[in-house]
Scaffold this active site. Structure first.
Site, PDB file in Angstrom:
ATOM      1  N   LYS A 241       0.841  -1.211   0.000  1.00 54.59           N
ATOM      2  CA  LYS A 241       0.000   0.000   0.000  1.00 54.59           C
ATOM      3  C   LYS A 241       0.874   1.258   0.000  1.00 54.59           C
ATOM      4  O   LYS A 241       0.635   2.180  -0.773  1.00 54.59           O
ATOM      5  CB  LYS A 241      -0.912  -0.049   1.237  1.00 54.59           C
ATOM      6  CG  LYS A 241      -1.955   1.046   1.291  1.00 54.59           C
ATOM      7  CD  LYS A 241      -3.164   0.621   2.098  1.00 54.59           C
ATOM      8  CE  LYS A 241      -2.923   0.639   3.598  1.00 54.59           C
ATOM      9  NZ  LYS A 241      -2.756   1.999   4.134  1.00 54.59           N
ATOM     10  N   SER A 242       1.887   1.283   0.858  1.00 55.11           N
ATOM     11  CA  SER A 242       2.735   2.485   0.951  1.00 55.11           C
ATOM     12  C   SER A 242       3.426   2.759  -0.381  1.00 55.11           C
ATOM     13  O   SER A 242       3.502   3.916  -0.837  1.00 55.11           O
ATOM     14  CB  SER A 242       3.811   2.289   2.014  1.00 55.11           C
ATOM     15  OG  SER A 242       3.219   2.221   3.279  1.00 55.11           O
TER      16      SER A 242
ATOM     17  N   GLN B 282       4.851   9.143   7.276  1.00 56.75           N
ATOM     18  CA  GLN B 282       3.915  10.053   6.616  1.00 56.75           C
ATOM     19  C   GLN B 282       4.377  11.499   6.770  1.00 56.75           C
ATOM     20  O   GLN B 282       4.349  12.272   5.819  1.00 56.75           O
ATOM     21  CB  GLN B 282       2.513   9.867   7.200  1.00 56.75           C
ATOM     22  CG  GLN B 282       1.936   8.507   6.851  1.00 56.75           C
ATOM     23  CD  GLN B 282       0.549   8.268   7.416  1.00 56.75           C
ATOM     24  OE1 GLN B 282       0.056   9.070   8.218  1.00 56.75           O
ATOM     25  NE2 GLN B 282      -0.072   7.181   7.017  1.00 56.75           N
TER      26      GLN B 282
ATOM     27  N   ASP C   9       2.097  -1.374  11.664  1.00 58.41           N
ATOM     28  CA  ASP C   9       0.785  -1.844  11.185  1.00 58.41           C
ATOM     29  C   ASP C   9       0.530  -3.318  11.505  1.00 58.41           C
ATOM     30  O   ASP C   9      -0.571  -3.819  11.278  1.00 58.41           O
ATOM     31  CB  ASP C   9       0.669  -1.617   9.670  1.00 58.41           C
ATOM     32  CG  ASP C   9       0.671  -0.124   9.331  1.00 58.41           C
ATOM     33  OD1 ASP C   9       0.285   0.688  10.202  1.00 58.41           O
ATOM     34  OD2 ASP C   9       1.073   0.225   8.206  1.00 58.41           O
TER      35      ASP C   9
ATOM     36  N   ARG D 183      -6.290   1.393  18.121  1.00 58.59           N
ATOM     37  CA  ARG D 183      -5.956  -0.038  17.992  1.00 58.59           C
ATOM     38  C   ARG D 183      -5.607  -0.693  19.324  1.00 58.59           C
ATOM     39  O   ARG D 183      -5.776  -1.904  19.475  1.00 58.59           O
ATOM     40  CB  ARG D 183      -4.827  -0.238  16.967  1.00 58.59           C
ATOM     41  CG  ARG D 183      -5.328  -0.056  15.557  1.00 58.59           C
ATOM     42  CD  ARG D 183      -4.316  -0.432  14.501  1.00 58.59           C
ATOM     43  NE  ARG D 183      -4.927  -0.289  13.187  1.00 58.59           N
ATOM     44  CZ  ARG D 183      -4.263  -0.094  12.057  1.00 58.59           C
ATOM     45  NH1 ARG D 183      -2.938  -0.016  12.077  1.00 58.59           N
ATOM     46  NH2 ARG D 183      -4.908   0.009  10.912  1.00 58.59           N
TER      47      ARG D 183
ATOM     48  N   ARG E  66      -7.222  -3.619   9.597  1.00 58.69           N
ATOM     49  CA  ARG E  66      -6.221  -4.512  10.213  1.00 58.69           C
ATOM     50  C   ARG E  66      -6.784  -5.239  11.444  1.00 58.69           C
ATOM     51  O   ARG E  66      -6.386  -6.351  11.748  1.00 58.69           O
ATOM     52  CB  ARG E  66      -4.942  -3.748  10.546  1.00 58.69           C
ATOM     53  CG  ARG E  66      -4.354  -3.085   9.309  1.00 58.69           C
ATOM     54  CD  ARG E  66      -2.872  -2.993   9.305  1.00 58.69           C
ATOM     55  NE  ARG E  66      -2.440  -2.102   8.227  1.00 58.69           N
ATOM     56  CZ  ARG E  66      -2.200  -2.485   6.977  1.00 58.69           C
ATOM     57  NH1 ARG E  66      -2.316  -3.749   6.633  1.00 58.69           N
ATOM     58  NH2 ARG E  66      -1.816  -1.610   6.064  1.00 58.69           N
TER      59      ARG E  66
HETATM   60  C1  S3P Z   1       2.544   4.785   6.268  1.00 53.09           C
HETATM   61  C2  S3P Z   1       3.175   5.084   7.439  1.00 53.09           C
HETATM   62  C3  S3P Z   1       2.738   4.600   8.762  1.00 53.09           C
HETATM   63  C4  S3P Z   1       1.735   3.475   8.631  1.00 53.09           C
HETATM   64  C5  S3P Z   1       0.708   3.734   7.596  1.00 53.09           C
HETATM   65  C6  S3P Z   1       1.357   3.924   6.231  1.00 53.09           C
HETATM   66  C7  S3P Z   1       3.083   5.330   5.002  1.00 53.09           C
HETATM   67  O1  S3P Z   1       2.167   5.677   9.465  1.00 53.09           O
HETATM   68  O2  S3P Z   1       1.124   3.228   9.877  1.00 53.09           O
HETATM   69  O3  S3P Z   1      -0.205   2.643   7.510  1.00 53.09           O
HETATM   70  O4  S3P Z   1       2.720   4.823   3.924  1.00 53.09           O
HETATM   71  O5  S3P Z   1       3.886   6.260   5.070  1.00 53.09           O
HETATM   72  P1  S3P Z   1       3.084   6.731  10.293  1.00 53.09           P
HETATM   73  O6  S3P Z   1       4.025   7.278   9.314  1.00 53.09           O
HETATM   74  O7  S3P Z   1       2.149   7.781  10.787  1.00 53.09           O
HETATM   75  O8  S3P Z   1       3.703   5.932  11.385  1.00 53.09           O
END
Ligand code: S3P
Length: 429
Positions: free
Chosen positions: A19-20, A165, A316, A347, A389
């Site tokens: 996904k990322s 993020q 995650d 969670r 999840r």
């Molecule tokens: C993600 C970063 C993570 C993760 C999220 C996806 C990303 O969050 O939990 O599901 O794609 O950069 P954080 O960066 O807030 O930890």
């Protein structure tokens, strides 16, 4: 799906793509010069929110069979005619703010009920200090948030809570800022943006210092369209790795999985607990390490402790790790994980409540929980809180428990893994 105890889990599976990486492939492709060809892009509710957002910003994205072709804008986006809806996706909203901060026009981003409750100040504040104009509910912390970009200047930012993020949002803004943008984190968070930017021809530096992990780049660099391959998502594969480990007769080969060290903490910890986990066919594709993961059932697992520094590489996977902990010998701990309270759901609460409903002994802390292992969970009615999840982790728990388990909203798996239940059936039938 009727979730009751199974004995045998066997087969091979290529779970949907990461996904990322899929979000980032669309974003970087949209910002680059020329065309980007994305192979094995994840089609899910979250990633489609990113794709629709960039279409609203004037980017042409076409699908040709399994390939997506993105016509890059070289950072010249169009003012959207309506509010952009990031739906349930924190990555869409937070990374978009970085991009929109580089654009002179007005835009507004909103999300679903869960996302409208999640904190945004973590990106809004540093982007404002770079020179962008952002405002929203609760002093700019909550969606809907409006953005009008400006001439940005690079900043030096210490991100107290490691977050990919936040880091990615600021790096995207930094690409169009004057001077250098540098982001320091106490522990390294997932590094896909840095790796993918390199593939698109951007020069950046990443280093470990005595204060933490540092990434820096100079503004004014262009991205060059390229080919991006999206490997299978280790966060989705984790559910099957847990099931194969805990089933009486389990052997599963998870194909083509991203095994980036900033993401594979779950597999390392599972191994530490005594699970049989083997990486094979390891290779590098589009700048990311990829491999097949062979998982076999384990008769016994020992309890472990997870601390703050372990969290980023398995953030995650904590819901499914909690399910594994419930079957280990001894008391396992997760601490330093307060961030879990502001994910798609709280969670920590969801894990504690649902494990207790299944008969486990669990203690709740503000920043985590303790679980006393037992080999006997009982089926229960699971409250998913509409969190994908939680739904998938407790489906796995249901397949290992005595009696029947039902979820209040199995449909929420569409956020990252629309085919989850079909894939599950293939391995357990
Ligand atoms: C993600 C970063 C993570 C993760 C999220 C996806 C990303 O969050 O939990 O599901 O794609 O950069 P954080 O960066 O807030 O930890």
């Amino acid at each position: 799906m009727n979730l009751t105890k199974i004995k045998k889990v066997r087969g091979e599976l290529r779970v949907p793509s990461d996904k990322s990486i899929s979000h980032r492939a669309v974003i970087l492709g949209a910002l680059s010069r020329g065309k980007t060809y994305v192979k094995e892009w994840l089609v899910s509710a979250d990633t489609l929110a990113t794709l629709r957002a960039f279409r609203m910003l004037g980017v042409k994205i076409r699908r040709h069979g399994k390939e997506f072709i993105i016509h890059g804008s070289d950072f010249i986006l169009k003012e959207p005619k309506d509010v952009i809806n990031a739906q349930n996706s924190g990555t869409t909203a937070r990374l978009l703010f970085g991009v929109l901060s580089t654009q002179p026009f007005y835009s507004v981003v909103t999300g679903d009920k869960s996302l409208r409750n999640r904190p945004m100040l973590r990106v809004v504040e540093p982007l404002k200090s770079m020179g962008a104009h952002l405002d929203g509910r609760e002093g700019g912390d909550k969606l809907p948030i409006s953005v009008r970009g400006s001439n940005l200047k690079g900043i030096s930012f210490f991100n107290k809570k490691a977050s990919a993020q936040v880091k990615s949002s600021l790096l995207l803004a930094g690409l169009r800022a004057q001077g250098i943008t540098e982001i320091m984190e106490p522990y390294v968070s997932r590094d896909h943006t840095e790796r993918m930017l390199t593939t698109f021809g951007v020069k950046l530096e990443c280093m470990q210092t005595k204060h933490g992990h540092l990434v820096k780049l100079e503004g004014g660099q262009s991205l060059v369209g390229c080919e991006v391959y999206c490997p299978a998502d280790p966060s989705s594969a984790a559910f099957f790795a847990a099931l194969a480990t805990l089933a009486e007769d389990g052997e599963v080969l998870l194909k083509d999985v991203l095994i980036n060290p900033t993401r594979d903490g779950f597999y390392r910890k599972l191994k530490e607990m005594g699970a049989s986990i083997e990486y094979t066919n390891v290779r590098v594709v589009s700048g990311e390490p990829v491999g097949d993961i062979l998982v076999k059932s384990s008769k016994t697992l020992k309890a472990i402790q997870i601390d703050a520094e372990d969290i980023p590489s398995m953030i995650d996977e904590i819901p499914i790790l909690a399910v594994v902990m419930a079957f280990a010998d001894g008391v396992s701990y997760v601490r330093g994980a307060k961030e879990l309270r502001v994910k798609e759901s709280d969670r920590i609460k969801a894990i504690v409540e649902n494990l207790r409903a299944m008969g486990a002994k669990v203690e709740e802390y503000e920043d985590g929980f303790a679980i006393e292992g037992t080999r006997l969970l009982k089926g229960a009615f699971i409250k998913t809180y509409d969190d994908h999840r939680i739904a998938m982790a407790f489906s796995i728990a249901g397949l290992l428990a005595q009696g029947e388990t039902k979820l209040d909203n199995p449909n929420c798996v569409k956020v990252s893994y629309p085919e989850f239940f079909e894939d599950l059936k293939k391995l357990i039938s």
